[in-house]
Scaffold this active site. Structure first.
Site, PDB file in Angstrom:
ATOM      1  NE  ARG A  61      32.544  12.708  -5.818  1.00 22.05           N
ATOM      2  CZ  ARG A  61      32.402  11.695  -4.997  1.00 22.05           C
ATOM      3  NH1 ARG A  61      33.424  10.860  -4.787  1.00 22.05           N
ATOM      4  NH2 ARG A  61      31.279  11.473  -4.344  1.00 22.05           N
TER       5      ARG A  61
ATOM      6  CG  ASP B 177      -2.042  -0.994   1.110  1.00 21.79           C
ATOM      7  OD1 ASP B 177      -2.253  -1.512  -0.006  1.00 21.79           O
ATOM      8  OD2 ASP B 177      -2.670  -1.295   2.145  1.00 21.79           O
TER       9      ASP B 177
ATOM     10  CD  GLU C 117      31.672  13.534 -10.730  1.00 22.28           C
ATOM     11  OE1 GLU C 117      31.659  12.988  -9.613  1.00 22.28           O
ATOM     12  OE2 GLU C 117      30.715  13.499 -11.510  1.00 22.28           O
TER      13      GLU C 117
ATOM     14  CG  HIS D  44      28.441   4.275  -5.738  1.00 20.81           C
ATOM     15  ND1 HIS D  44      28.287   3.314  -6.702  1.00 20.81           N
ATOM     16  CD2 HIS D  44      28.836   5.381  -6.410  1.00 20.81           C
ATOM     17  CE1 HIS D  44      28.573   3.809  -7.885  1.00 20.81           C
ATOM     18  NE2 HIS D  44      28.926   5.059  -7.740  1.00 20.81           N
TER      19      HIS D  44
ATOM     20  CG  ASP E 167      28.286  13.514  -4.906  1.00 22.35           C
ATOM     21  OD1 ASP E 167      27.444  14.305  -5.382  1.00 22.35           O
ATOM     22  OD2 ASP E 167      28.918  12.693  -5.615  1.00 22.35           O
TER      23      ASP E 167
ATOM     24  CE1 TYR F 142      36.673   9.816  -3.543  1.00 21.30           C
ATOM     25  CE2 TYR F 142      37.860   9.303  -5.576  1.00 21.30           C
ATOM     26  CZ  TYR F 142      36.854   9.975  -4.914  1.00 21.30           C
ATOM     27  OH  TYR F 142      36.022  10.814  -5.626  1.00 21.30           O
TER      28      TYR F 142
ATOM     29  CG  HIS G 198      28.336  12.473 -14.773  1.00 22.42           C
ATOM     30  ND1 HIS G 198      27.184  13.206 -14.584  1.00 22.42           N
ATOM     31  CD2 HIS G 198      28.913  12.403 -13.537  1.00 22.42           C
ATOM     32  CE1 HIS G 198      27.060  13.541 -13.312  1.00 22.42           C
ATOM     33  NE2 HIS G 198      28.102  13.078 -12.650  1.00 22.42           N
TER      34      HIS G 198
ATOM     35  CG  HIS H  88      25.463   9.410 -13.829  1.00 25.01           C
ATOM     36  ND1 HIS H  88      26.035   8.251 -13.391  1.00 25.01           N
ATOM     37  CD2 HIS H  88      25.947  10.380 -13.003  1.00 25.01           C
ATOM     38  CE1 HIS H  88      26.813   8.500 -12.344  1.00 25.01           C
ATOM     39  NE2 HIS H  88      26.771   9.786 -12.094  1.00 25.01           N
TER      40      HIS H  88
ATOM     41  CG  HIS I 249      35.588   8.738  -9.842  1.00 21.58           C
ATOM     42  ND1 HIS I 249      35.583  10.011 -10.342  1.00 21.58           N
ATOM     43  CD2 HIS I 249      35.829   8.864  -8.497  1.00 21.58           C
ATOM     44  CE1 HIS I 249      35.780  10.879  -9.358  1.00 21.58           C
ATOM     45  NE2 HIS I 249      35.956  10.206  -8.240  1.00 21.58           N
TER      46      HIS I 249
ATOM     47  CG  ASP J 163      26.460  15.378  -9.457  1.00 25.69           C
ATOM     48  OD1 ASP J 163      26.684  15.196  -8.253  1.00 25.69           O
ATOM     49  OD2 ASP J 163      26.848  14.599 -10.354  1.00 25.69           O
TER      50      ASP J 163
ATOM     51  CD  GLU K 116      29.787  15.895  -8.912  1.00 24.16           C
ATOM     52  OE1 GLU K 116      29.524  15.444  -7.781  1.00 24.16           O
ATOM     53  OE2 GLU K 116      29.377  15.384  -9.966  1.00 24.16           O
TER      54      GLU K 116
HETATM   55  N1  GLY Z   1      26.482  12.114  -7.600  1.00 23.71           N
HETATM   56  C1  GLY Z   1      26.753  11.227  -8.630  1.00 23.71           C
HETATM   57  C2  GLY Z   1      27.963  11.622  -9.338  1.00 23.71           C
HETATM   58  O1  GLY Z   1      28.688  12.467  -8.861  1.00 23.71           O
HETATM   59  O2  GLY Z   1      28.232  11.178 -10.402  1.00 23.71           O
HETATM   60 MN    MN Z   2      28.653  13.653 -10.677  1.00 20.26          MN
HETATM   61 MN    MN Z   3      28.062  13.938  -7.473  1.00 18.95          MN
END
Ligand code: GLY
Ligand code: MN
Ligand code: MN
Length: 464
Positions: free
Chosen positions: A432, A39, A411, A246, A263, A415, A361, A368, A357, A274, A434
């Protein structure tokens, strides 16, 4: 939502229709509703393609667009009883005028009308591999039509992926979209400022701080400023948690002397922002934290300088890697005796231990966002190489050439997990930074800088 006028959507549909071919037809479903548990549904969010073409936010709706430029909407019918429980429905009668469409019907007529709409069309376009069971729905309509061929029905001969056409359109953000994205960025930047200041204030007042306190502050600011929801699950990572890419805001304790990585970005009127900032919980960077932070910041500056019309999508990443890799050698994170010089570190991808990474993006309706990362005019040019770490064969195609109106994130990060040979003072530091950038003729416009990135600016902000 503060929706743009129906004209914007009509123009998009007309542009799409022109690409479908005169005998083409496109079918675009709305997002499915999803149950969270008994529900109780997940908060509904419209499908980005559907919203892009209609501005319509209700579930259980379909758009059918012909190559001649006629759009038919199927939507929930008016139903007083259901509206008492679930809320207002526009209904097909009001939909044509309000959304500027040629025709609208109740969604209960979808199965009856679709075979007729497909009759005589050559190509059926729909988004491939995006909606569960869409293919079988379309198969069903085509099957019904095939059963009528003895009576003169003409079945389409081809099915094509609509994503390619729409992705290319959505990749370029025009005036009002850029305006929404700037506003979303301002809200998100303000939320980051609030979270940083709250953190420093609570620690000054000797109150225990948990990651969820900062998460709550972000959410509060997003909603207080009118954003509909976070564009993705916020990452609020204290101390070593920042090394989990993540990680989600949880209950970790935020301790003076450690860094916090946030983030988080809001979604406003269908567009994401972002932003990542990393800051000292108590407002003062330690020596090693500062050394790594300034390295990441310098790598981001190099990436920003490489982000301009005419550059390739991969140029900012390559600029980042160069700076980070040199810094890793200079700070002793990587042993030059073992890995060699800068060129070796890059070629062997040794930096990957601390930077695993990509540097950005596309950003838009989806965090993304859609859009090909390969230059369309050069898709046929494929080269192969062996990845130095995995030994896998990688097929490279020339990266997308940036053009004004594309929006992307920049970004870089670092790490440092505890490991043998890694200087102790850097263990468990994750950083990071970004920002979101609109590509312009001469460079890029950073739309997220209402929250500072410089060491001194961050420390000053957290003293306030
Ligand atoms: N927050 C997702 C990224 O930075 O790609
Ligand atoms: Mn991002
Ligand atoms: Mn991000």
């Amino acid at each position: 939502m503060n929706e743009p006028s129906p004209v914007v959507y009509a123009e998009r549909r007309a542009k799409l229709a022109a690409m479908l071919g005169p005998k083409g037809i496109a079918i675009v479903p709305s997002a499915p509703e999803q149950q969270r548990n008994r529900d109780s549904d997940f908060l509904y969010r419209q499908d980005s393609y559907f919203y892009y073409l209609s501005g319509f936010t209700e579930p259980k709706a379909w758009l059918v667009i012909t190559g001649e430029g006629k759009t038919t909407l199927f939507c929930q019918p008016k139903d007083l009883e259901r509206e008492i429980w679930d809320g207002y429905r526009l209904g097909p009668v009001a939909a044509t005028g309000q959304l500027g469409l040629e025709e609208a019907h109740s969604v209960t007529e979808l199965d009856a009308k679709l075979p007729g709409l497909l009759d005589g069309r050559e190509v059926v376009w729909y988004p491939f591999a995006t909606h569960k069971a869409l293919e079988s729905r379309i198969d069903g309509w085509l099957g019904t039509l095939r059963a009528r061929v003895r009576y003169g029905a003409l079945c389409p001969q081809q099915q094509r992926d609509l994503c390619g056409l729409l992705d290319e359109m959505r990749l370029f953000k025009y005036g009002h979209e850029q305006a929404i994205m700037r506003r979303a960025s301002r809200i998100s930047a303000g939320a980051h400022v609030h979270a940083m200041q709250l953190c420093a204030r609570m620690l000054r007042d000797v109150q225990p701080v948990r990651e969820y306190h900062l998460d709550a502050e972000l959410l509060h600011e997003f909603r207080r400023q009118g954003s509909q929801y976070p564009a993705y699950g916020s990452i609020v990572a204290a101390g070593a948690n920042a090394c989990v890419l993540h990680y989600r805001a949880d209950a970790g304790e935020v301790r003076a002397g450690e860094l916090v990585l946030i983030d988080a970005g809001c979604e406003l009127d269908g567009y994401a922002s972002d932003i990542t900032r990393t800051f000292p919980a108590n407002g003062k960077f330690s020596g090693p934290q500062r050394a790594l932070y300034e390295l990441v910041l310098a790598s981001q500056e190099a990436a920003i300088a490489a982000t301009r019309a005419g550059a390739r999508f991969t140029d900012p990443h390559e600029a980042t890697v160069k700076v980070l890799a040199q810094g890793m050698l200079d700070l002793g994170l990587l042993d030059g005796n073992k890995f060699g010089g800068l060129q070796d570190v890059i070629e062997k991808r040794a930096y990957f231990q601390f930077y695993m990474h990509r540097t950005g993006h596309w950003l838009g309706m989806d965090v993304h966002d859609c859009g090909s990362y390969i230059e369309p005019s050069e898709v046929g040019s494929v080269s192969e190489r062996t990845d130095p770490l995995s030994g896998e064969i990688i097929r490279d195609r020339p990266a997308r050439i940036l053009k004004p109106g594309m929006v992307l994130t920049i970004e870089p990060g670092i790490y440092v997990r505890a490991a043998e040979g890694v200087p102790l003072q850097y263990h468990n530091i994750g950083i990071r930074i970004e920002d979101d950038a609109i590509v312009t003729d001469n460079g890029c416009e950073l739309i997220t800088r209402d929250v500072p990135v410089g060491v001194q600016e961050i420390e000053a902000l957290m003293r306030e």
